[in-house]
Scaffold this active site. Structure first.
Site, PDB file in Angstrom:
ATOM      1  N   ARG A 120       0.803  -1.235   0.000  1.00  0.00           N
ATOM      2  CA  ARG A 120       0.000   0.000   0.000  1.00  0.00           C
ATOM      3  C   ARG A 120       0.829   1.276   0.000  1.00  0.00           C
ATOM      4  O   ARG A 120       0.347   2.345   0.369  1.00  0.00           O
ATOM      5  CB  ARG A 120      -0.985   0.035   1.172  1.00  0.00           C
ATOM      6  N   LYS A 142       4.176  11.576 -10.928  1.00  0.00           N
ATOM      7  CA  LYS A 142       3.325  10.771 -11.808  1.00  0.00           C
ATOM      8  C   LYS A 142       4.057   9.476 -12.087  1.00  0.00           C
ATOM      9  O   LYS A 142       5.221   9.485 -12.486  1.00  0.00           O
ATOM     10  CB  LYS A 142       3.080  11.494 -13.127  1.00  0.00           C
ATOM     11  N   GLU A 184      11.611  18.405 -24.014  1.00  0.00           N
ATOM     12  CA  GLU A 184      10.856  18.785 -22.803  1.00  0.00           C
ATOM     13  C   GLU A 184      11.401  20.091 -22.215  1.00  0.00           C
ATOM     14  O   GLU A 184      10.645  20.879 -21.634  1.00  0.00           O
ATOM     15  CB  GLU A 184      10.905  17.672 -21.745  1.00  0.00           C
ATOM     16  N   LYS A 225       9.499  22.951 -13.667  1.00  0.00           N
ATOM     17  CA  LYS A 225       8.698  21.746 -13.406  1.00  0.00           C
ATOM     18  C   LYS A 225       8.276  21.709 -11.935  1.00  0.00           C
ATOM     19  O   LYS A 225       7.121  21.414 -11.617  1.00  0.00           O
ATOM     20  CB  LYS A 225       9.488  20.488 -13.767  1.00  0.00           C
ATOM     21  N   GLU A 235      -2.865  17.562 -10.739  1.00  0.00           N
ATOM     22  CA  GLU A 235      -3.398  17.935 -12.056  1.00  0.00           C
ATOM     23  C   GLU A 235      -4.899  18.190 -12.036  1.00  0.00           C
ATOM     24  O   GLU A 235      -5.665  17.655 -12.830  1.00  0.00           O
ATOM     25  CB  GLU A 235      -3.050  16.860 -13.108  1.00  0.00           C
ATOM     26  N   ARG A 239      -1.637  22.164 -13.689  1.00  0.00           N
ATOM     27  CA  ARG A 239      -0.572  21.235 -14.114  1.00  0.00           C
ATOM     28  C   ARG A 239      -0.758  20.741 -15.556  1.00  0.00           C
ATOM     29  O   ARG A 239       0.175  20.257 -16.184  1.00  0.00           O
ATOM     30  CB  ARG A 239      -0.501  20.055 -13.134  1.00  0.00           C
ATOM     31  N   ASN A 243       1.178  19.437 -20.390  1.00  0.00           N
ATOM     32  CA  ASN A 243       0.779  18.548 -21.476  1.00  0.00           C
ATOM     33  C   ASN A 243       0.858  19.209 -22.842  1.00  0.00           C
ATOM     34  O   ASN A 243       0.469  18.603 -23.844  1.00  0.00           O
ATOM     35  CB  ASN A 243      -0.644  18.019 -21.242  1.00  0.00           C
ATOM     36  N   HIS A 246       1.610  17.164 -25.878  1.00  0.00           N
ATOM     37  CA  HIS A 246       1.504  15.746 -25.515  1.00  0.00           C
ATOM     38  C   HIS A 246       0.245  15.058 -26.029  1.00  0.00           C
ATOM     39  O   HIS A 246       0.227  13.832 -26.147  1.00  0.00           O
ATOM     40  CB  HIS A 246       1.590  15.579 -23.995  1.00  0.00           C
ATOM     41  N   HIS A 250       1.332  11.659 -27.681  1.00  0.00           N
ATOM     42  CA  HIS A 250       0.944  10.316 -27.229  1.00  0.00           C
ATOM     43  C   HIS A 250       0.317   9.506 -28.369  1.00  0.00           C
ATOM     44  O   HIS A 250       0.539   8.295 -28.484  1.00  0.00           O
ATOM     45  CB  HIS A 250      -0.011  10.413 -26.033  1.00  0.00           C
ATOM     46  N   HIS A 262       9.520   9.335 -27.035  1.00  0.00           N
ATOM     47  CA  HIS A 262       8.660  10.325 -26.387  1.00  0.00           C
ATOM     48  C   HIS A 262       9.097  11.765 -26.686  1.00  0.00           C
ATOM     49  O   HIS A 262       8.285  12.595 -27.100  1.00  0.00           O
ATOM     50  CB  HIS A 262       8.640  10.078 -24.878  1.00  0.00           C
TER      51      HIS A 262
HETATM   52  N1  LIG Z   1       6.255  10.887 -14.920  1.00  0.00           N
HETATM   53  C1  LIG Z   1       6.326  11.974 -15.629  1.00  0.00           C
HETATM   54  O1  LIG Z   1       5.951  13.057 -15.188  1.00  0.00           O
HETATM   55  C2  LIG Z   1       6.895  11.895 -17.007  1.00  0.00           C
HETATM   56  C3  LIG Z   1       7.238  13.062 -17.684  1.00  0.00           C
HETATM   57  C4  LIG Z   1       7.826  12.953 -18.943  1.00  0.00           C
HETATM   58  C5  LIG Z   1       8.032  11.705 -19.505  1.00  0.00           C
HETATM   59  N2  LIG Z   1       7.672  10.588 -18.821  1.00  0.00           N
HETATM   60  C6  LIG Z   1       7.900   9.264 -19.393  1.00  0.00           C
HETATM   61  O2  LIG Z   1       9.303   9.093 -19.530  1.00  0.00           O
HETATM   62  C7  LIG Z   1       9.554   8.167 -20.580  1.00  0.00           C
HETATM   63  C8  LIG Z   1      10.677   8.704 -21.443  1.00  0.00           C
HETATM   64  O3  LIG Z   1      11.817   8.892 -20.647  1.00  0.00           O
HETATM   65  P1  LIG Z   1      13.277   8.858 -21.286  1.00  0.00           P
HETATM   66  O4  LIG Z   1      13.282   9.674 -22.524  1.00  0.00           O
HETATM   67  O5  LIG Z   1      14.218   9.137 -20.220  1.00  0.00           O
HETATM   68  O6  LIG Z   1      13.370   7.350 -21.817  1.00  0.00           O
HETATM   69  P2  LIG Z   1      14.103   6.063 -21.219  1.00  0.00           P
HETATM   70  O7  LIG Z   1      13.839   5.905 -19.790  1.00  0.00           O
HETATM   71  O8  LIG Z   1      13.767   4.942 -22.137  1.00  0.00           O
HETATM   72  O9  LIG Z   1      15.652   6.402 -21.416  1.00  0.00           O
HETATM   73  C9  LIG Z   1      16.150   6.515 -22.732  1.00  0.00           C
HETATM   74  C10 LIG Z   1      17.211   5.445 -23.036  1.00  0.00           C
HETATM   75  O10 LIG Z   1      18.454   5.903 -22.486  1.00  0.00           O
HETATM   76  C11 LIG Z   1      18.976   4.927 -21.593  1.00  0.00           C
HETATM   77  N3  LIG Z   1      19.672   5.688 -20.578  1.00  0.00           N
HETATM   78  C12 LIG Z   1      19.143   6.480 -19.612  1.00  0.00           C
HETATM   79  N4  LIG Z   1      20.111   7.124 -18.959  1.00  0.00           N
HETATM   80  C13 LIG Z   1      21.280   6.732 -19.516  1.00  0.00           C
HETATM   81  C14 LIG Z   1      22.629   7.095 -19.290  1.00  0.00           C
HETATM   82  N5  LIG Z   1      22.960   8.019 -18.393  1.00  0.00           N
HETATM   83  N6  LIG Z   1      23.597   6.478 -20.031  1.00  0.00           N
HETATM   84  C15 LIG Z   1      23.252   5.582 -20.997  1.00  0.00           C
HETATM   85  N7  LIG Z   1      21.999   5.239 -21.283  1.00  0.00           N
HETATM   86  C16 LIG Z   1      21.018   5.811 -20.544  1.00  0.00           C
HETATM   87  C17 LIG Z   1      17.797   4.115 -21.153  1.00  0.00           C
HETATM   88  O11 LIG Z   1      18.184   2.841 -20.754  1.00  0.00           O
HETATM   89  C18 LIG Z   1      16.961   4.089 -22.425  1.00  0.00           C
HETATM   90  O12 LIG Z   1      17.451   3.101 -23.288  1.00  0.00           O
HETATM   91  C19 LIG Z   1       8.257   7.984 -21.319  1.00  0.00           C
HETATM   92  O13 LIG Z   1       7.733   6.709 -21.017  1.00  0.00           O
HETATM   93  C20 LIG Z   1       7.361   9.070 -20.769  1.00  0.00           C
HETATM   94  O14 LIG Z   1       6.004   8.710 -20.773  1.00  0.00           O
HETATM   95  C21 LIG Z   1       7.114  10.659 -17.595  1.00  0.00           C
HETATM   96 ZN   LIG Z   2       6.633  14.400 -21.781  1.00  0.00          ZN
END
Ligand SMILES: NC(=O)c1ccc[n+]([C@@H]2O[C@H](COP(=O)([O-])OP(=O)(O)OC[C@H]3O[C@@H](n4cnc5c(N)ncnc54)[C@H](O)[C@@H]3O)[C@@H](O)[C@H]2O)c1
Ligand SMILES: [Zn+2]
Length: 361
Positions: A120, A142, A184, A225, A235, A239, A243, A246, A250, A262
Site C-alpha cells: 500500500r 506521476k 521537454e 517543473k 493535475e 498542471r 501537457n 503531448h 501520445h 517520447h
Molecule cells: N512521470 C512523468 O511526469 C513523465 C514526464 C515525462 C516523460 N515521462 C515518461 O518518460 C519516458 C521517457 O523517458 P526517457 O526519454 O528518459 O526514456 P528512457 O527511460 O527509455 O531512457 C532513454 C534510453 O536511455 C537509456 N539511458 C538512460 N540514462 C542513460 C545514461 N545516463 N547512459 C546511458 N543510457 C542511458 C535508457 O536505458 C533508455 O534506453 C516515457 O515513457 C514518458 O512517458 C514521464
Molecule cells: Zn513528456
C-alpha cells in the site's frame, strides 16, 4: 549540497539535488528510518549506475537489492511491474523500505508505480540519468505503465521523497536521447519562461556537436517543473500546462508502436499544437516559427511521420479526451499558456487537428 529546487506537496515538500556524484547525494539524503533499499533500473541504467549507488547505501542499510527490466517502452508494462513486485516480496521487503528508481523516465515511472502500491505504498527516491528524466519525469510524482490502448493509462500519483539529478550520467547518454530531453526543456520554456526560450535559442545556435545543456539552463527547467507541480500536485487544472504537445505526441507514439521516442513525439506534437494555438488562442505566427526553428536547430523532428488517419483513433484514447473532443494545453505566446476561467486546456475539434496535422505546402 544545497537543493536546486523544492517541490511542495500536500504532505510537505521534497528536495531536488543536482551534481556529479549521485551516490554521495543519495547517501546524503537517505532517511535513517529506511532500513531496506532496492534499486530499480532498466537493462542499461542498472548495470551502469547501480553498483556505485548500492555501495554508497550499504553502510546505511546493508545489502541493497538491485532489480532491472529490459529497456524500452515495450517493457513499461503491468507484467514488468508484477515481476518486480514478486522479487521485492520474495526478498522480504517491508513497509519501512525505500525503492530507488535509477534511470530515464521509463525506469522512474515503473519504479515509482511499484513503490506506490507495494504494501500500500513505500517511500521512493528518483535518481535521474537521462536529460528527459532530469528536467521532467523525475519530478512531480506521476507514475505508470502503458497498455495496448496508449501511454501511461494505468498509474498513480506518488511523490518521491527526493530527486537526484545525476549530471555525470549524461556523459554516457546517447545523442538521440539527449535530444529527446531537449524537447521537454523547450516545452518548459514555452509554457513559463520566454527568456529561457531565448537562452535556448542562443545556446542552440552557438553549440558545437551534441554538447550537454548548460547547468544553469538545466536548473531553470527543473525549477519550472517544480513550480508547476507545487501549484497543482494532482493535475486538477494548472498542471495540465505540462501537457503542451503531448495530446498529439501520445497518439504518435502509440500509432508508431513507439518507433518515435517520447521526446521526438513531443517536439512534433508541440509544432502541430502550436498551429492549433494560432487558430484558437492567438499564438503569433512568428512565435510558432521560432519554436519550429529552435526544435530543428536542436536536431528534433517537427513534422508527423505518419498520416493523420493513423493517429485519429488513438487521439480518442488520450486521458484528456472528454466526450470525443480532444483537450489541448496551448500557448498564447512564448512563455505564457492560455487560461480562461481557471481552465488551462481548450476543447480542440478533431477536424481542426486533421486540417493542421501537416504544414500547409
Ligand atoms: N512521470 C512523468 O511526469 C513523465 C514526464 C515525462 C516523460 N515521462 C515518461 O518518460 C519516458 C521517457 O523517458 P526517457 O526519454 O528518459 O526514456 P528512457 O527511460 O527509455 O531512457 C532513454 C534510453 O536511455 C537509456 N539511458 C538512460 N540514462 C542513460 C545514461 N545516463 N547512459 C546511458 N543510457 C542511458 C535508457 O536505458 C533508455 O534506453 C516515457 O515513457 C514518458 O512517458 C514521464
Ligand atoms: Zn513528456
Amino acid at each position: 549540497m544545497d537543493p536546486i529546487a523544492h517541490v511542495q506537496t500536500a504532505g510537505g515538500s521534497y528536495p531536488v539535488l543536482c551534481g556529479d556524484d549521485a551516490p554521495a547525494l543519495l547517501a546524503q539524503l537517505w532517511d535513517a528510518r529506511w532500513r531496506q533499499a532496492a534499486l530499480i533500473g532498466d537493462s542499461n541504467t542498472l548495470p551502469r549506475f547501480g553498483p556505485a549507488l548500492a555501495a554508497a547505501l550499504a553502510p546505511r542499510c546493508g545489502e541493497v537489492l538491485q532489480l532491472s527490466f529490459p529497456a524500452g517502452e515495450a517493457h513499461k508494462t503491468r507484467a514488468t511491474k508484477q515481476q518486480l513486485e514478486d522479487s521485492l516480496l520474495a526478498a522480504g521487503f517491508e513497509r519501512g523500505a525505500c525503492v530507488v528508481g535509477v534511470g530515464g523516465g521509463i525506469a522512474l515511472d515503473v519504479a515509482g508505480f511499484v513503490a506506490s502500491t507495494l504494501l500500500r505504498g513505500v517511500a521512493h527516491v528518483n535518481v535521474a540519468t537521462s536529460l528527459l528524466a532530469q528536467v521532467d519525469a523525475a519530478i512531480g510524482g506521476k507514475t505508470g505503465v502503458n497498455t495496448a490502448q496508449g501511454k501511461n493509462l494505468i498509474g498513480t500519483f506518488h511523490q518521491p521523497r527526493a530527486v537526484v539529478i545525476d549530471c555525470a550520467a549524461l556523459a554516457s547518454l546517447p545523442a538521440a536521447e539527449l535530444r529527446n530531453g531537449l524537447a521537454e526543456a523547450v516545452k518548459h520554456a514555452v509554457l513559463a519562461d520566454a527568456s529561457l526560450f531565448a537562452a535556448l535559442e542562443a545556446w542552440a545556435d552557438a553549440r558545437v556537436g551534441d554538447a550537454p545543456l548548460p547547468r544553469p539552463l538545466l536548473a531553470r527547467c527543473v525549477q519550472i517543473k517544480a513550480e508547476v507541480v507545487s501549484r497543482d500536485e494532482r493535475e486538477q487544472a494548472f498542471r495540465q500546462v505540462l501537457n503542451f504537445g503531448h495530446t498529439v505526441a501520445h497518439a504518435i507514439e502509440a500509432a508508431s508502436a513507439h518507433a518515435v521516442a517520447h521526446g521526438a513525439a513531443v517536439a512534433i506534437g508541440m509544432v502541430v499544437e502550436a498551429r492549433v494555438a494560432e487558430r484558437l488562442c492567438g499564438l503569433p505566427v512568428a512565435d510558432r516559427e521560432r519554436l519550429q526553428r529552435l526544435l530543428a536547430a536542436l536536431g528534433l523532428p517537427t513534422a508527423p511521420p505518419l498520416p493523420f488517419a493513423a493517429a485519429r483513433e488513438l487521439l480518442g484514447h488520450d486521458k484528456k479526451t472528454r466526450a470525443g473532443v480532444v483537450h489541448c494545453a496551448l500557448p498564447e505566446r512564448l512563455g505564457r499558456m492560455h487560461e480562461a476561467a481557471g481552465r488551462w486546456t481548450l476543447p480542440t475539434p478533431i477536424e481542426l487537428l486533421a486540417e493542421l496535422w501537416e504544414p500547409v505546402r
